[in-house]
Design a protein around this motif. Sequence first.
Motif, PDB file in Angstrom:
ATOM      1  N   GLY A  91      26.645 -15.094  40.839  1.00 16.11           N
ATOM      2  CA  GLY A  91      27.398 -15.361  40.926  1.00 16.11           C
ATOM      3  C   GLY A  91      29.113 -15.207  40.610  1.00 16.11           C
ATOM      4  N   GLY A  92      30.014 -15.508  41.253  1.00 16.38           N
ATOM      5  CA  GLY A  92      31.437 -16.628  40.781  1.00 16.38           C
ATOM      6  C   GLY A  92      32.560 -14.532  40.983  1.00 16.38           C
ATOM      7  N   SER A  93      33.255 -14.984  40.837  1.00 14.18           N
ATOM      8  CA  SER A  93      34.707 -14.719  41.001  1.00 14.18           C
ATOM      9  C   SER A  93      34.723 -12.921  40.601  1.00 14.18           C
ATOM     10  CB  SER A  93      35.901 -15.009  40.602  1.00 14.18           C
ATOM     11  OG  SER A  93      36.228 -15.235  39.069  1.00 14.18           O
ATOM     12  N   LYS A  94      34.379 -12.539  39.331  1.00 18.37           N
ATOM     13  CA  LYS A  94      35.150 -11.517  39.331  1.00 18.37           C
ATOM     14  C   LYS A  94      32.882 -10.631  38.449  1.00 18.37           C
ATOM     15  CE  LYS A  94      39.526 -12.045  38.770  1.00 18.37           C
ATOM     16  NZ  LYS A  94      40.547 -11.774  37.484  1.00 18.37           N
ATOM     17  N   SER A 116      34.004 -10.007  34.726  1.00 26.36           N
ATOM     18  CA  SER A 116      33.769 -10.901  33.452  1.00 26.36           C
ATOM     19  C   SER A 116      32.150 -11.116  33.234  1.00 26.36           C
ATOM     20  CB  SER A 116      34.405 -12.224  33.771  1.00 26.36           C
ATOM     21  OG  SER A 116      33.263 -12.450  35.757  1.00 26.36           O
ATOM     22  N   LYS A 117      31.350 -10.560  34.173  1.00 25.44           N
ATOM     23  CA  LYS A 117      29.962 -10.286  34.597  1.00 25.44           C
ATOM     24  C   LYS A 117      29.382  -8.712  34.135  1.00 25.44           C
ATOM     25  CE  LYS A 117      29.438 -14.918  35.742  1.00 25.44           C
ATOM     26  NZ  LYS A 117      29.431 -16.381  36.691  1.00 25.44           N
ATOM     27  N   LEU A 118      30.358  -7.808  33.932  1.00 19.94           N
ATOM     28  CA  LEU A 118      29.504  -6.447  34.150  1.00 19.94           C
ATOM     29  C   LEU A 118      28.481  -6.370  32.940  1.00 19.94           C
ATOM     30  CD1 LEU A 118      30.282  -3.750  35.159  1.00 19.94           C
ATOM     31  CD2 LEU A 118      31.546  -3.476  32.972  1.00 19.94           C
ATOM     32  N   GLY A 134      25.892 -12.727  43.861  1.00 25.67           N
ATOM     33  CA  GLY A 134      26.703 -13.083  45.249  1.00 25.67           C
ATOM     34  C   GLY A 134      27.943 -13.889  45.146  1.00 25.67           C
ATOM     35  N   GLY A 135      28.663 -14.327  46.189  1.00 26.92           N
ATOM     36  CA  GLY A 135      30.363 -14.672  45.612  1.00 26.92           C
ATOM     37  C   GLY A 135      31.594 -13.412  46.026  1.00 26.92           C
ATOM     38  N   GLY A 136      32.505 -14.260  45.449  1.00 24.89           N
ATOM     39  CA  GLY A 136      34.010 -13.729  45.235  1.00 24.89           C
ATOM     40  C   GLY A 136      33.571 -11.597  44.699  1.00 24.89           C
ATOM     41  N   MET A 137      32.080 -11.795  43.490  1.00 26.01           N
ATOM     42  CA  MET A 137      32.293 -10.393  43.211  1.00 26.01           C
ATOM     43  C   MET A 137      31.341  -9.582  43.824  1.00 26.01           C
ATOM     44  SD  MET A 137      29.320 -12.298  39.581  1.00 26.01           S
ATOM     45  CE  MET A 137      28.610  -9.865  39.343  1.00 26.01           C
ATOM     46  N   GLU A 166      39.362 -13.346  54.433  1.00 33.12           N
ATOM     47  CA  GLU A 166      38.516 -12.912  53.281  1.00 33.12           C
ATOM     48  C   GLU A 166      36.904 -14.170  53.392  1.00 33.12           C
ATOM     49  OE1 GLU A 166      39.978 -14.721  49.565  1.00 33.12           O
ATOM     50  OE2 GLU A 166      41.757 -14.950  51.903  1.00 33.12           O
ATOM     51  N   GLY A 167      35.986 -12.937  52.763  1.00 33.87           N
ATOM     52  CA  GLY A 167      35.182 -13.754  52.444  1.00 33.87           C
ATOM     53  C   GLY A 167      35.082 -14.531  51.303  1.00 33.87           C
ATOM     54  N   MET A 168      34.284 -16.263  52.081  1.00 35.02           N
ATOM     55  CA  MET A 168      34.473 -17.786  51.098  1.00 35.02           C
ATOM     56  C   MET A 168      32.696 -17.705  50.859  1.00 35.02           C
ATOM     57  SD  MET A 168      37.707 -18.317  50.964  1.00 35.02           S
ATOM     58  CE  MET A 168      38.446 -19.807  50.922  1.00 35.02           C
ATOM     59  N   VAL A 194      27.788 -18.870  45.209  1.00 35.64           N
ATOM     60  CA  VAL A 194      27.980 -17.567  45.920  1.00 35.64           C
ATOM     61  C   VAL A 194      29.269 -18.055  46.621  1.00 35.64           C
ATOM     62  CG1 VAL A 194      25.614 -17.581  45.592  1.00 35.64           C
ATOM     63  CG2 VAL A 194      26.829 -18.814  46.678  1.00 35.64           C
ATOM     64  N   GLY A 195      30.365 -18.718  46.408  1.00 32.51           N
ATOM     65  CA  GLY A 195      31.255 -18.722  47.465  1.00 32.51           C
ATOM     66  C   GLY A 195      32.192 -19.649  46.364  1.00 32.51           C
ATOM     67  N   VAL A 196      33.673 -19.728  46.987  1.00 31.60           N
ATOM     68  CA  VAL A 196      34.612 -20.828  46.936  1.00 31.60           C
ATOM     69  C   VAL A 196      33.798 -22.319  46.751  1.00 31.60           C
ATOM     70  CG1 VAL A 196      36.881 -21.410  47.081  1.00 31.60           C
ATOM     71  CG2 VAL A 196      36.192 -19.629  47.195  1.00 31.60           C
ATOM     72  N   PHE A 197      33.361 -22.213  45.749  1.00 28.92           N
ATOM     73  CA  PHE A 197      32.676 -24.004  45.488  1.00 28.92           C
ATOM     74  C   PHE A 197      33.562 -25.488  45.368  1.00 28.92           C
ATOM     75  CE2 PHE A 197      30.320 -27.353  42.759  1.00 28.92           C
ATOM     76  CZ  PHE A 197      29.391 -27.811  43.765  1.00 28.92           C
ATOM     77  N   GLU A 198      33.959 -25.235  45.002  1.00 30.80           N
ATOM     78  CA  GLU A 198      35.824 -26.132  45.042  1.00 30.80           C
ATOM     79  C   GLU A 198      35.909 -26.523  46.399  1.00 30.80           C
ATOM     80  OE1 GLU A 198      35.363 -23.073  43.779  1.00 30.80           O
ATOM     81  OE2 GLU A 198      36.573 -22.813  41.560  1.00 30.80           O
ATOM     82  N   PHE A 199      35.749 -26.401  47.620  1.00 32.82           N
ATOM     83  CA  PHE A 199      36.610 -26.481  48.387  1.00 32.82           C
ATOM     84  C   PHE A 199      34.837 -26.663  49.660  1.00 32.82           C
ATOM     85  CE2 PHE A 199      40.230 -22.107  48.848  1.00 32.82           C
ATOM     86  CZ  PHE A 199      40.158 -23.578  47.608  1.00 32.82           C
ATOM     87  N   GLY A 248      29.073 -23.287  34.623  1.00 31.09           N
ATOM     88  CA  GLY A 248      30.187 -24.444  34.814  1.00 31.09           C
ATOM     89  C   GLY A 248      29.523 -25.112  36.834  1.00 31.09           C
ATOM     90  N   ASP A 249      29.921 -23.725  37.715  1.00 36.25           N
ATOM     91  CA  ASP A 249      30.038 -24.744  38.553  1.00 36.25           C
ATOM     92  C   ASP A 249      28.140 -24.473  39.045  1.00 36.25           C
ATOM     93  OD1 ASP A 249      32.977 -24.005  39.899  1.00 36.25           O
ATOM     94  OD2 ASP A 249      32.670 -22.052  38.897  1.00 36.25           O
ATOM     95  N   SER A 250      27.537 -23.307  38.383  1.00 37.84           N
ATOM     96  CA  SER A 250      25.489 -23.524  39.298  1.00 37.84           C
ATOM     97  C   SER A 250      25.592 -25.502  38.373  1.00 37.84           C
ATOM     98  CB  SER A 250      25.219 -22.896  39.142  1.00 37.84           C
ATOM     99  OG  SER A 250      25.657 -21.399  38.796  1.00 37.84           O
TER     100      SER A 250
HETATM  101  P1  AMP Z   1      32.821 -17.507  37.515  1.00 39.20           P
HETATM  102  O1  AMP Z   1      33.424 -18.361  36.485  1.00 39.20           O
HETATM  103  O2  AMP Z   1      32.869 -15.699  37.068  1.00 39.20           O
HETATM  104  O3  AMP Z   1      31.559 -17.920  37.456  1.00 39.20           O
HETATM  105  O4  AMP Z   1      33.409 -17.640  38.752  1.00 39.20           O
HETATM  106  C1  AMP Z   1      33.727 -18.914  39.528  1.00 39.20           C
HETATM  107  C2  AMP Z   1      34.627 -19.145  40.500  1.00 39.20           C
HETATM  108  O5  AMP Z   1      34.283 -17.560  41.086  1.00 39.20           O
HETATM  109  C3  AMP Z   1      34.633 -20.016  40.969  1.00 39.20           C
HETATM  110  O6  AMP Z   1      35.942 -20.756  40.575  1.00 39.20           O
HETATM  111  C4  AMP Z   1      34.712 -20.089  42.977  1.00 39.20           C
HETATM  112  O7  AMP Z   1      35.934 -20.458  43.997  1.00 39.20           O
HETATM  113  C5  AMP Z   1      34.752 -18.393  42.394  1.00 39.20           C
HETATM  114  N1  AMP Z   1      34.791 -17.654  43.879  1.00 39.20           N
HETATM  115  C6  AMP Z   1      33.149 -18.020  44.482  1.00 39.20           C
HETATM  116  N2  AMP Z   1      33.597 -17.057  45.288  1.00 39.20           N
HETATM  117  C7  AMP Z   1      34.307 -16.254  45.360  1.00 39.20           C
HETATM  118  C8  AMP Z   1      34.551 -16.118  47.091  1.00 39.20           C
HETATM  119  N3  AMP Z   1      34.191 -15.364  47.526  1.00 39.20           N
HETATM  120  N4  AMP Z   1      36.554 -15.941  46.810  1.00 39.20           N
HETATM  121  C9  AMP Z   1      36.787 -15.774  45.849  1.00 39.20           C
HETATM  122  N5  AMP Z   1      36.619 -16.628  44.867  1.00 39.20           N
HETATM  123  C10 AMP Z   1      35.152 -16.747  44.807  1.00 39.20           C
END
Ligand code: AMP
Length: 417
Positions: A216-219, A222-224, A240-243, A313-315, A341-346, A375-377
């Motif tokens: 998971g994660g944002s992009k 960064s994990k290609l 999962g997550g933003g990616m 937007e999917g969160m 797999v989501g915006v874990f900070e919220f 970090g987040d996991s």
């Molecule tokens: P990473 O550093 O690539 O592991 O990404 C972690 C970040 O991904 C965290 O700050 C999350 O808030 C963000 N993230 C996860 N899911 C989503 C989403 N659906 N939309 C935006 N950001 C996300």
Amino acid sequence: MQKFIDSYDFAGKKAIVRVDFNVPLDENFNVTDDTRIRRAVPTLRKVLDKGGALILMSHLGRPKKVDPKFSLRHIVGRVSECLGTPVRFADDCQKADGQAAALKPGEVLMLENLRFYAEEEGKPRGLAEDASDEEKKAAKAAVKASQKEFVKKLASYADCYINDAFGTAHRAHASTALIAEYFPDDKMFGYLMEGEINAIENVLKNARHPLTAIIGGSKVSSKLAVLKNLVGKVDNLIIGGGMGYTFVKAQGGHIGDSLHEDELIPDALEILKEAEEKGVNVSLSVATVAANEFSNDAERKIFDIDDIPDGWEGMDASPASLENWKKIILASKTILWNGPVGVFEFPNFAKGTLQIAEDLAEATANGAYTLVGGGDSVAAVTRMGYADKVSYVSTGGGAMLEAIEGKELPGIAAIRG
Ligand code: AMP
């Protein structure tokens, strides 16, 4: 040749140990989280209990010059408490000859922040922004030349070298890799490094199948490399997550205002194609908890993953997605998890990530091997109180990612080579 900490005879020897004491400090320079110090203690106690003396070296923060704010002196007291023995301090990591020579068995000396010197990283500092290529080249050559002396000096303090800093193992720095050359027959990993290496090998080399990776994660960008390496190894790839939205868009889905990278669509398609050819089951969210703005207090609605209206937007992963993933996780014998797999900070969008942590704990209790990194996991399993209920929690973010990209880490190669 590589030696092993369990069988090495430390009696009367001085060990120089690269630790990762890059710990957070508050405004009064108190250590706010001593996890990294505590995780090095088994290695350090082993040396002391076997009659050796310790010279500890680490970086703290990212100083670009000598800067008292980043002095390791701030943490001497806490290191001493964790080790249960006094710790002396050398104000300059390059001028510790006398103090190192005077060390007796059972004594500990900590060196000042290695990154007060440009030679630790081997990168020039203080170059003018408009420096020419020639000037840059000359500066680089100069720091590389003085780096040799820097490494030699550190090595001169000790009889053996231990690397226990997994967090910097992906960097070919003086203290993490280059110094090993001076100890061809007296170099070894500490317990923390051994643990990290075993954990990675349990997943990438010796996995029991089915093997599942949850990335998971944002992009995607960064994990290609991680995805590309894993697709050749895993049975299930949960994205999962933003990616995930880049993958959904690549397949023609409508993702509204969700995070995505159009330029990565060809890569996403290639990963999907390769997965199909190799019989890897790729599992994306089936539906998403979406928000009408990027905030914790936004309005929340669930939409099918490929039918998210504009303005939303999917969160977070939806309950249906989490149900699917749970089935996959509980049917797996080895599981690697990196990235939320989501915006874990919220808090309102952290449910999916916390659920994954819970599923991993359940899978572990059922006998699966589970490795959590990033970090987040790591924060999610810790927050759920599950750090001891998964098989291994990695201490290295960047190092762990590079390892699962399939790269050989310089800090590991230097000991093994
Ligand atoms: P990473 O550093 O690539 O592991 O990404 C972690 C970040 O991904 C965290 O700050 C999350 O808030 C963000 N993230 C996860 N899911 C989503 C989403 N659906 N939309 C935006 N950001 C996300």
